[in-house]
Structure formats: structure tokens, C-alpha cells
Design a protein around this motif. Sequence first.
Motif, short mmCIF file in Angstrom:
data_model
loop_
_atom_site.label_atom_id
_atom_site.label_comp_id
_atom_site.label_asym_id
_atom_site.label_seq_id
_atom_site.Cartn_x
_atom_site.Cartn_y
_atom_site.Cartn_z
N ASP A 8 3.25 -3.17 -9.47
CA ASP A 8 2.61 -1.88 -9.71
C ASP A 8 3.33 -1.08 -10.78
OD1 ASP A 8 4.86 -1.35 -8.29
OD2 ASP A 8 3.90 -0.27 -6.66
N ASN A 22 5.73 3.64 -12.99
CA ASN A 22 5.22 3.15 -11.73
C ASN A 22 3.94 3.91 -11.41
OD1 ASN A 22 5.07 3.56 -8.62
ND2 ASN A 22 6.28 1.73 -8.91
N THR A 63 -6.39 3.60 -2.64
CA THR A 63 -6.09 2.27 -2.15
C THR A 63 -6.86 1.93 -0.88
OG1 THR A 63 -4.17 3.09 -1.02
CG2 THR A 63 -3.80 2.06 -3.14
N ALA A 109 2.39 4.16 -8.34
CA ALA A 109 2.10 4.24 -6.92
C ALA A 109 1.97 5.65 -6.36
CB ALA A 109 3.14 3.45 -6.13
N SER A 110 1.72 6.65 -7.20
CA SER A 110 1.32 7.94 -6.65
C SER A 110 0.21 8.48 -7.54
CB SER A 110 2.50 8.92 -6.62
OG SER A 110 2.67 9.50 -7.89
N ASN A 117 0.88 -1.14 0.00
CA ASN A 117 0.00 0.00 0.00
C ASN A 117 0.92 1.20 0.00
OD1 ASN A 117 -2.12 1.73 0.23
ND2 ASN A 117 -2.14 1.62 2.45
N ASN A 118 0.37 2.36 -0.28
CA ASN A 118 1.23 3.49 -0.39
C ASN A 118 0.43 4.73 -0.09
OD1 ASN A 118 3.00 5.47 -1.28
ND2 ASN A 118 3.95 4.01 -2.67
N TYR A 127 -0.04 7.79 -11.42
CA TYR A 127 -1.16 6.96 -11.84
C TYR A 127 -1.95 7.67 -12.94
CZ TYR A 127 -5.53 4.42 -11.78
OH TYR A 127 -6.63 3.71 -12.16
N VAL A 175 -2.26 -1.47 -4.49
CA VAL A 175 -1.84 -0.64 -5.63
C VAL A 175 -1.81 -1.46 -6.92
CG1 VAL A 175 0.01 0.77 -6.57
CG2 VAL A 175 -0.47 0.85 -4.15
N CYS A 176 -1.32 -2.69 -6.83
CA CYS A 176 -1.16 -3.43 -8.06
C CYS A 176 -2.50 -3.90 -8.64
CB CYS A 176 -0.24 -4.62 -7.85
SG CYS A 176 -0.91 -5.73 -6.68
#
Lengths: 365, 424
Positions: free
Chosen positions: A118, A233, A13, A235-236, A5-6, A240, A18-19
Amino acid sequence: MAGGNNHRIKELTQKRAVCAMPIAGSYRGIDFALSNMSNSHINKVAVFTQYNAGSLNEHLSSSKWWDFGRKQGGLRVFTPALTAESNAWYRGTADAIAQNLSFLKNSHEPYVVISSGDCVYKMDYNKLLEYHIEKKADITVVCKDMPADVNVDRYGTVKMNEECRIEEFEEKPVVARSNTISCGIYVVRRRQLIEMIQRCAEEDRYDFVKDILIRYKNMKSIYGYKIKEYWSNIASVDDYFKTNMDFLHPEIRNYFFRQYPDIYSRVDDLPPAKYNVGASIKNSLISSGCIVNGKVEDSVIFKKTYIGNNCYIKNSIILNDVYIGDNTHIENCIVESRGTIRANSYHKGENGIEIVVEHNDRFVI
Amino acid sequence: MVKKEMIAMLLAGGQGSRLGVFTSKVAKPAVAFGGKYRIIDFPLSNCINSGVDTVGVLTQYQPLRLNTHIGIGIPWDLDRNIGGVTVLPPYEKSVNSEWYTGTANAIYQNLDYMESYNPEYVLILSGDHIYKMDYEVMLDFHKQNGAEVTIAVMPVPMEEAKRFGIMITDKDRRITDFEEKPENPRSNLASMGIYIFNWKTLKEALLSNASQPGLDFGKHIIPYCHEKGAPLYAYEFNGYWKDVGTLSSYWEANMELIDIVPEFNLYEEYWKIYTKSEILPPQYLSCDSVVERSIIGEGSEIYGQVYNSVIGCGVTVGEGTVIRDSIIMNETQIGSHCELHKAIVAENTVIEDDVKLGIGEETENETDPHIYNNGIVAVGEKSFIPQGVTVGKNSVVFGVTSAQDYADGSLPSGKTLIKAGDKQ
């Protein structure tokens, strides 16, 4: 590695790891790594999940979509479990592997590819492995040069010498000394990995990057493998959003959608998208099962979305199964899945991207 | 011992010659429909949605596309340990070898298949209609009436009744008589070609009529059962049911899908239609695109204008191209600045820039006016149409054509240009 998670991806999330974030209309984050593995003829794959795995488990309900329905190998999902030896969650990437070390020990394949779930990319791991063998490396890390204006403080950054051996490796540096980042994709010999993971576990260390890559970078030969192809990536929120919008470019679509090999995903059996009178779509991706009555510009619309009459959607991402009532204006937003936006709503992200999470009751369509 | 209450036998061997070039390489059940589907998806999805998980698919004419489509039945959840979908082609026997010579003959040749599931009832279906039907409700009706044979019927307008097999029933829906394409029909209940048989009745009827040449359900088996006094019932169905046997009815049925609330609704959550979809990405509509009253499949890229049309998966429509009232099947590439009016373009076709289809006065087709009519332009699969040519109405193009095939750059209305054949 699909457990993460992030906090950088905020509310998105709360519902999923995330993935499992939906990507480019029809996919989820993990599809890219899984498809790459399938296309590289890796037929034994373990997925480590921990955080909020509902969406992910639903997505992985069958391994046949990625052609992993095999008697030899196949897809295994590892969630943390209470055992006689351990009652802990996965305390890190290395710990996740350590807690399931028997899977590695009982395998016979000589090499292991580790990838985070992710990242959006296409890669033939066989090429990576050839490079790894040629360099006689202990670990090979996939790296990418980021453009100078990108802030790399949420990645691991590396510095390599002329032979591509990694000399410096910093995780999430405050001030980065290099613009080359680690993509979170590694190849390592299976026995070597077991040995390092075991040593780590004995010392109560849990993180693959901090406790293995960085600690061992002078003892072991760790090489970088630079890629020039697309890699992103998710994860932000900004990344995204940007990753999804990248798919509006024809060359990105061509690379992922039309060039062999394909990216696979779970099949949803949705009907074709339908455009009624009054629909007007400019520079947008529309997924199957959508019904569009309004205007859409520069946006990515995920599956099964209903867009009412006289709506205007601009520069936004609408996730799966959203109902948007008539006369709604949405600009610079990410609308969370399964939401219902009431008619006559107005949402506009003024400073950056706004995330819209609605819990209204659905009208019966 | 394996025991299935009801198994289905799906007749999918017919050519469907009235669909012209669209069935010259594939059997009719494998013809694309509604953007991403094939006709056989509808009965197969009905089966699994009705809880029938054992389906034998009888193939004969051009089965390759059909076989690849069905595979082991994964898209329909028909990959089962016991039962599932089985493709049943005609096969060589020790004494005689024959093709399937009639609908009932095909079933007769697969008695062993049915026997192995030890069923109570057998459902006979044909693979060329578009409809949603719960066969379980029909089975309940069959059981309630203590019927040995139940035939699904639907009321049709009296003036059209003479095109169908007509059932005459008493007030309890028991069939008292039937007529095949009668001049003066006595009822308007048309047979839909869907039957439920008690297994014992079916087996006995097939064995007693085995020597009949061209053994057919409508002509031989049903009359035989009736003469023996078996209770035959008619199950009335009032939903959407469409025979897409001709080019115009095929075109109409596709066009009905783009109505605001179509009579045949693909968007219902609880009666999904499944299909094998290989193309997953979303579709892209460019800055200059205009799309109205249309449905479009996955992975298509639209740079032009599309009105009142059904577009399949993986189709490209170039800049400045205008498509109206047309059906474009999967993976077809259409260049820039083309015009298509009321065209049906089959799969994997390439149309180069500045091509115009469906232009000019309507004239009767020179070779097959009963197939190519109503102003439709037909383009067969894997065709190639070179840059800048014009094709008229009621005409047909099939195969890789070159500029020389078009005198003065055009193919006038009513002409047939077929270059595909066995030679390729």
C-alpha cells in the motif's frame, strides 16, 4: 504484504483491500511494489492477501502485466487456507510468512525483499541489497525522514546512530521521538528470515515489526536505508487523497510516468477519453474511457467515468466507472467506484474530505 | 487431431500508397487510428469477438511495426496453445522463391499453415478497413444457404458503385454475376473484401490456379468458382464500414469518432476493440488548457487548446498552442504557441515552438496531388520541424528538417519536403 485492512481508510475498504485502492487514475496500490520488483529483476514474488481480496484477485488475474509470467519463479498469491496444521487466518505479517514457510524453504534465492503493498514509490531493490551487504546487516529497513509537521503516529518510527544502525524502533508511538519512519520495506537473508519466523511461530508471536524488528533490534544488526525519493503510504483517507493529488504536480508525474523504468498495471482496453462540447478541464488527470461534458478542476478522474452536462467537480477524486448525472456539484469528495450519482445532486466535503458511496440504479447510457 | 471450425487469414502485406508518407515506413494495417489504435486492431478484435481464435496474418511490406504490434497476440487474447495468431511472411522454398504476388497467391503459399488446423471454413480478411462485424453471423448465413463461397457486400450509393467490385444477386442473395469497377453498374452491392470459403473449395481453387501470375481473389478465384457452378452467396452488411485508403477518408473517419454519439462507437462494452497499449498513465490537462469535441489517449499532457481533434497517447501540447481539426499520433511533442489546422502528424515527431501548419491559400500539391489534397497538411513519423516556420495547405513534411529547408521561414501550400530516406 497485501492482506491488510485499516480503519483509517473508512468506507473505502468495505469493497477492497488497501493495496487494491486505485491510484493516480490508472493504477492500483500494489502496482508500485510489483513493478519495482519486476524492474529490479526479482522474478519470484509471493503476494499474501487475506482481507476482502476480490478486487485484488481480479487485478492479479494474470501475472503478465508485470512480466511475471515466468517458468522460473513468477507470481504466487497466498491466501489463508485450512491445512492439517493450521486453521487460522493470518494473525499478522510474520504469521502469513510462517504459514507458507515451505515456499521460502524451497526457494534457492539468497535474499528476500519484503514490501507492503500500500505504498506509492519507485525503488531499485538492487541498490538496497548492495547497501545491506555492504553493512553486513541482518535486516535492512527502508526509512524516510518525514517533514516536521507530519504526524507520524501511524507509522513505525526509528532512531539510528551514525552508522545507520537502528537503535530505537517504536511502532505507532503515541508521542514520537523521531521523525524518521520505517517505510515497510525490508531486505533480509532468506535463511535468517526462516530462522526468525520459525522461532516466532514457536513462541506464538505473529507480527514482523513488533515481534521481530523490535524484539531483535539489539541482538541482530538492523540497519536503516534512508530514501529521499517520493514515498507515500495510502492507508488513511487524508494520505490517500493527498497521494492522488500529488500526481497533479508535473515533477511527480514526470518521476512516475516518464522516467524509466515504468510502473505497470493491468491493461483495461478502454477507448481514449472523450471531451464533448461544454467540457472544461483545469489542472486535472483524466483516465481512459472517460466521457466528459462538464467542468472539472483540480481533480483526479479514474477510468470509465461519465460526467454529465453542466456538472462541476472540484478538488475531488472520482474512482473507476462512476456515472455522474447532469447539473451535479461535487467538491472535496472521494466518490466510490461503480457509483451512480443522480442528476442535480450536491456533495461538498465541508470539514475535510467526504466519501460518497451511492447505490442508485444506473441509467442506461 | 487438431480441428478448428473456422480459421481466419488476414491480408496485411499491402503498402497502401495513397496514404503517402504515413505508409512509407509502415504497412497500412499498422497505421495509427482513432488515438490509440492501429488499423489492424479492428479486424483482429472482430476475430476474437466472433470466436475465431486462429488467425494467420500475411505480411510483406515493411512488417517491423506490424510484427512488434502483434507479438504473440496477447492484447487480443490470441496467445493460444492451439491456434492463436501467427505472422506469415513470404519464405524461401526449395524450388522457387517468390514474394506474395497477389492476394490469393499469398494464401496459396500458406496452404500448409491452413492444412495444419484442419478447418471446415476459411475466412479471408483484409487488414485495412475500420468496422465491427460478427463473422459468426456471416458463417451462419454461409451454412444456411449451403454456400461454398460467401462474400460480404454492402450497399453503396449507385453513383459510387463504379469504384467497387459489384455483385449481382438473385432474390435469395445468390450471386449470379459480378463486375469489377463497372461503367454502368447493375447493382449497388459492393464487395468488402471479406470472404468465407469452404476449405475444400478454396484449396481446390488455389491448386488449380497456382500457375496464374498475380493470383487474386476478385480477378481469378471468385470467377473460377463461379464458372464451376459453385454456389456463391452475398452476405449483406449494413453497419459502419470505412475504407481508410486515402488521406481524406482517413481524416474523415477519425473525425467521425468525435461526434457526440459517433456512428462508430468505441465505447460499447460488448464489442471492445483491443490494442497493444504501452502507455498507461492518465492524461493531464493544465489550468490553461481548453479541450472541446476531441478524444485524447493515455499519458498525454495538454497545456494548450485542442478543438475537433484526435490526439494519441503520450502526446505533449505546449502552452498557447491551438490545434484544430487535426490528428496527432502517439508520442509526438508539440511546442508552445503553435497553430495546427487540419494537420495529420505521425508518431514520434517533434514540432518546435511557434510553428504554424496549414496556413494560407489552398494550392494543388506539386508532386502527388492525388495523395495530398483537401487542404490537409501531412507530417511523417519521426520528423522534426524547427522553430517559427510556417507550412501551407496540401503540403507534406517528412524527416528531420532544419531552418534552411524553409525559404523565408515558410513552406508554401502544395510543396513537398521529404528528407527522410534510406540514408539515415
